[in-house]
Design a protein around this motif. Structure first.
Motif, PDB file in Angstrom:
ATOM      1  N   THR A  34      -2.156   4.050  38.637  1.00  0.00           N
ATOM      2  CA  THR A  34      -2.699   4.417  37.528  1.00  0.00           C
ATOM      3  C   THR A  34      -2.428   3.399  36.396  1.00  0.00           C
ATOM      4  N   ASP A  35      -3.664   2.684  35.949  1.00  0.00           N
ATOM      5  CA  ASP A  35      -3.406   1.742  34.689  1.00  0.00           C
ATOM      6  C   ASP A  35      -3.145   2.413  33.630  1.00  0.00           C
ATOM      7  N   VAL A  36      -1.920   1.851  32.803  1.00  0.00           N
ATOM      8  CA  VAL A  36      -1.441   2.448  31.543  1.00  0.00           C
ATOM      9  C   VAL A  36      -1.744   1.607  30.324  1.00  0.00           C
ATOM     10  N   ALA A  44       0.461   7.280  40.149  1.00  0.00           N
ATOM     11  CA  ALA A  44      -0.298   8.195  39.826  1.00  0.00           C
ATOM     12  C   ALA A  44       0.209   9.755  40.138  1.00  0.00           C
ATOM     13  N   GLN A  45       1.035  10.009  41.200  1.00  0.00           N
ATOM     14  CA  GLN A  45       1.767  11.047  41.531  1.00  0.00           C
ATOM     15  C   GLN A  45       3.018  11.613  40.707  1.00  0.00           C
ATOM     16  N   ALA A  46       3.428  10.355  40.275  1.00  0.00           N
ATOM     17  CA  ALA A  46       4.936  10.436  39.466  1.00  0.00           C
ATOM     18  C   ALA A  46       4.724   9.667  38.316  1.00  0.00           C
ATOM     19  N   PRO A  47       4.073   9.814  37.535  1.00  0.00           N
ATOM     20  CA  PRO A  47       3.643   8.836  36.219  1.00  0.00           C
ATOM     21  C   PRO A  47       4.833   8.667  35.340  1.00  0.00           C
ATOM     22  N   ALA A  48       4.826   7.752  34.564  1.00  0.00           N
ATOM     23  CA  ALA A  48       5.717   7.518  33.643  1.00  0.00           C
ATOM     24  C   ALA A  48       5.681   8.331  32.291  1.00  0.00           C
ATOM     25  N   ARG A  51       7.254   7.894  26.347  1.00  0.00           N
ATOM     26  CA  ARG A  51       8.146   7.205  25.857  1.00  0.00           C
ATOM     27  C   ARG A  51       8.436   5.917  26.671  1.00  0.00           C
ATOM     28  N   VAL A  52       8.637   6.041  27.982  1.00  0.00           N
ATOM     29  CA  VAL A  52       8.674   4.988  28.987  1.00  0.00           C
ATOM     30  C   VAL A  52       7.471   3.959  28.771  1.00  0.00           C
ATOM     31  N   VAL A  53       6.243   4.524  28.664  1.00  0.00           N
ATOM     32  CA  VAL A  53       4.720   3.654  28.516  1.00  0.00           C
ATOM     33  C   VAL A  53       4.986   2.997  27.433  1.00  0.00           C
ATOM     34  N   ALA A  54       5.150   3.799  26.268  1.00  0.00           N
ATOM     35  CA  ALA A  54       5.469   3.073  24.836  1.00  0.00           C
ATOM     36  C   ALA A  54       6.275   1.978  24.641  1.00  0.00           C
ATOM     37  N   ARG A  55       7.451   2.069  25.424  1.00  0.00           N
ATOM     38  CA  ARG A  55       8.353   1.275  25.539  1.00  0.00           C
ATOM     39  C   ARG A  55       8.067  -0.077  25.984  1.00  0.00           C
ATOM     40  N   GLU A  56       7.401   0.115  27.012  1.00  0.00           N
ATOM     41  CA  GLU A  56       6.850  -1.349  27.811  1.00  0.00           C
ATOM     42  C   GLU A  56       5.735  -1.759  26.967  1.00  0.00           C
ATOM     43  N   LEU A  57       5.054  -1.070  26.645  1.00  0.00           N
ATOM     44  CA  LEU A  57       3.910  -1.567  25.756  1.00  0.00           C
ATOM     45  C   LEU A  57       4.245  -2.505  24.496  1.00  0.00           C
ATOM     46  N   VAL A  87      -1.638  11.733  28.578  1.00  0.00           N
ATOM     47  CA  VAL A  87      -1.586  11.546  30.002  1.00  0.00           C
ATOM     48  C   VAL A  87      -1.817  10.178  30.314  1.00  0.00           C
ATOM     49  N   PRO A  88      -1.055   9.756  31.573  1.00  0.00           N
ATOM     50  CA  PRO A  88      -1.241   8.149  31.888  1.00  0.00           C
ATOM     51  C   PRO A  88      -2.502   7.824  31.985  1.00  0.00           C
ATOM     52  N   GLY A  89      -3.086   6.596  31.329  1.00  0.00           N
ATOM     53  CA  GLY A  89      -4.627   6.255  31.431  1.00  0.00           C
ATOM     54  C   GLY A  89      -5.313   6.590  30.083  1.00  0.00           C
ATOM     55  N   ASP A  90      -4.649   7.585  29.491  1.00  0.00           N
ATOM     56  CA  ASP A  90      -5.295   8.029  28.101  1.00  0.00           C
ATOM     57  C   ASP A  90      -5.053   6.953  26.937  1.00  0.00           C
TER      58      ASP A  90
END
Length: 353
Positions: A34-36, A44-48, A51-57, A87-90
């Motif tokens: 899934t694109d974040v 997709a089945q075990a998404p980040a 907090r992890v997605v935001a840190r990478e961004l 939700v990842p992708g949002d």
């Protein structure tokens, strides 16, 4: 045979890195990932988690940007409606300086501001709480903002720092240009020291449906001396009791509720039950309550609960807020009272804004 996983559960990786490790572009385009945000994916089945997605961004894709709006609010633990929870992708929300024209794909909403104030003491770079609230007010309804503010002013908040008045002072002095009016209305309706979000939702349930505010935590004596029944929400003049059950599947809680109901029925009370399912869809409960209020309207004489049986009543859910508080939330910033002057509510009426 299922393909070997090339990305650990709960992590984010760039497409370029995965391709360098031999992952074919067709696999990257499959439903496995899934694109974040632009150029980065998670499983997709075990998404980040957020907090992890935001840190990478903010570390790799938009260095210098500050997390804001619902993204910052969720990271700070403010309650958000389901459709705004990540939700990842949002959408992710960040704020950058006005002249910064960078983008990070369709999943990232980039807001621009002439003045950026970074929150102190946060593990991730984000705007300060005042800017977060103003941004949040552009996305949520007034009722949803009340939920967030009740939490912020309550004992469970890790970011509890200010009173209602102090928040409004900060808002009036901030550089934010949008959301202030809705935030003002929500501040007027918010209350401090609310234990949980459920209590806020129940209070809003009565008010949004035009119902009179019930008395909370009413102690009613039974016919056995020294034995009382606690009523969560009540209309004592009409002998209507509302019992709150936040764990309807819990056997002990269910049994305790039935005992209270039996005692109250024996005293001639009408008993209704309120659960979290009713908060999600209140139509059935509201219909029953309206019928009960109508059937008990104008109760007189022997039908009324004797005053001697009501030994302790909490306040109604309407706060004791008078014209002074309304004045504070409506006057221009330069007309606020000097710091240290006490805020005294002189009247229990709550004028409509």
């Amino acid at each position: 045979m299922a393909p070997r996983s090339v990305l650990a559960a709960g992590t984010v990786s760039s497409r370029a890195e995965l391709r360098a490790r031999g992952v074919h572009s067709r696999r990257l385009a499959s439903t496995e990932f899934t694109d974040v945000f632009s150029g980065y994916v998670t499983r997709a089945q075990a998404p980040a988690p957020l907090r992890v997605v935001a840190r990478e961004l903010v570390d790799k894709r938009l260095p210098g940007a500050l997390l804001s709006h619902t993204t910052a609010a969720e990271l700070c633990g403010l309650p958000l409606p389901h459709h705004h929870q990540y939700v990842p992708g949002d959408d992710l929300h960040v704020t950058v300086p006005s002249r910064d024209r960078r983008r990070a794909g369709p999943q990232v909403r980039v807001h621009r501001s002439g003045v950026l104030v970074r929150a102190e003491g946060e593990p991730l770079p984000m705007v300060d709480m005042t800017t977060t609230l103003c941004g949040l007010a552009t996305m949520l309804t007034t009722e949803e903002m009340v939920l967030a503010l009740d939490h912020l002013l309550g004992p469970a908040s890790a970011h509890r720092q200010q009173t209602r008045e102090q928040i409004w002072r900060s808002v009036m002095l901030s550089a934010a240009t949008t959301g202030k009016e809705r935030l003002r209305r929500a501040l007027w309706r918010a209350e401090p020291e609310v234990p949980t979000t459920d209590h806020t939702r129940i209070r809003l349930l009565f008010r949004s449906n035009g119902l009179p505010d019930p008395v909370t935590c009413l102690s009613v004596e039974t016919t056995i001396p020294g034995i009382t029944v606690m009523v969560d929400y009540a209309y004592p003049d009409r002998r209507i009791a509302i019992l709150w059950n936040d764990s309807p599947d819990n056997t002990g809680t269910h049994h305790e509720g039935r005992l209270r109901e039996s005692d109250l029925l024996g005293l001639g009370w009408t008993v209704l039950h309120l659960t979290r399912a009713d908060l999600d869809d209140p139509r059935g409960f509201i219909t029953l309550l309206r019928v009960a209020l109508k059937s008990r309207h104008g109760t007189r004489g022997a039908e009324m609960t004797p005053a001697s049986l009501v030994i302790g009543a909490g306040r109604t859910s309407e706060p004791d807020r008078g014209p002074e508080m309304r004045s504070v939330l409506s006057r221009p910033a330069h007309l606020f009272r000097p710091p240290g002057m006490p805020l005294v509510a002189t009247d229990s009426r709550s004028p409509t804004l």
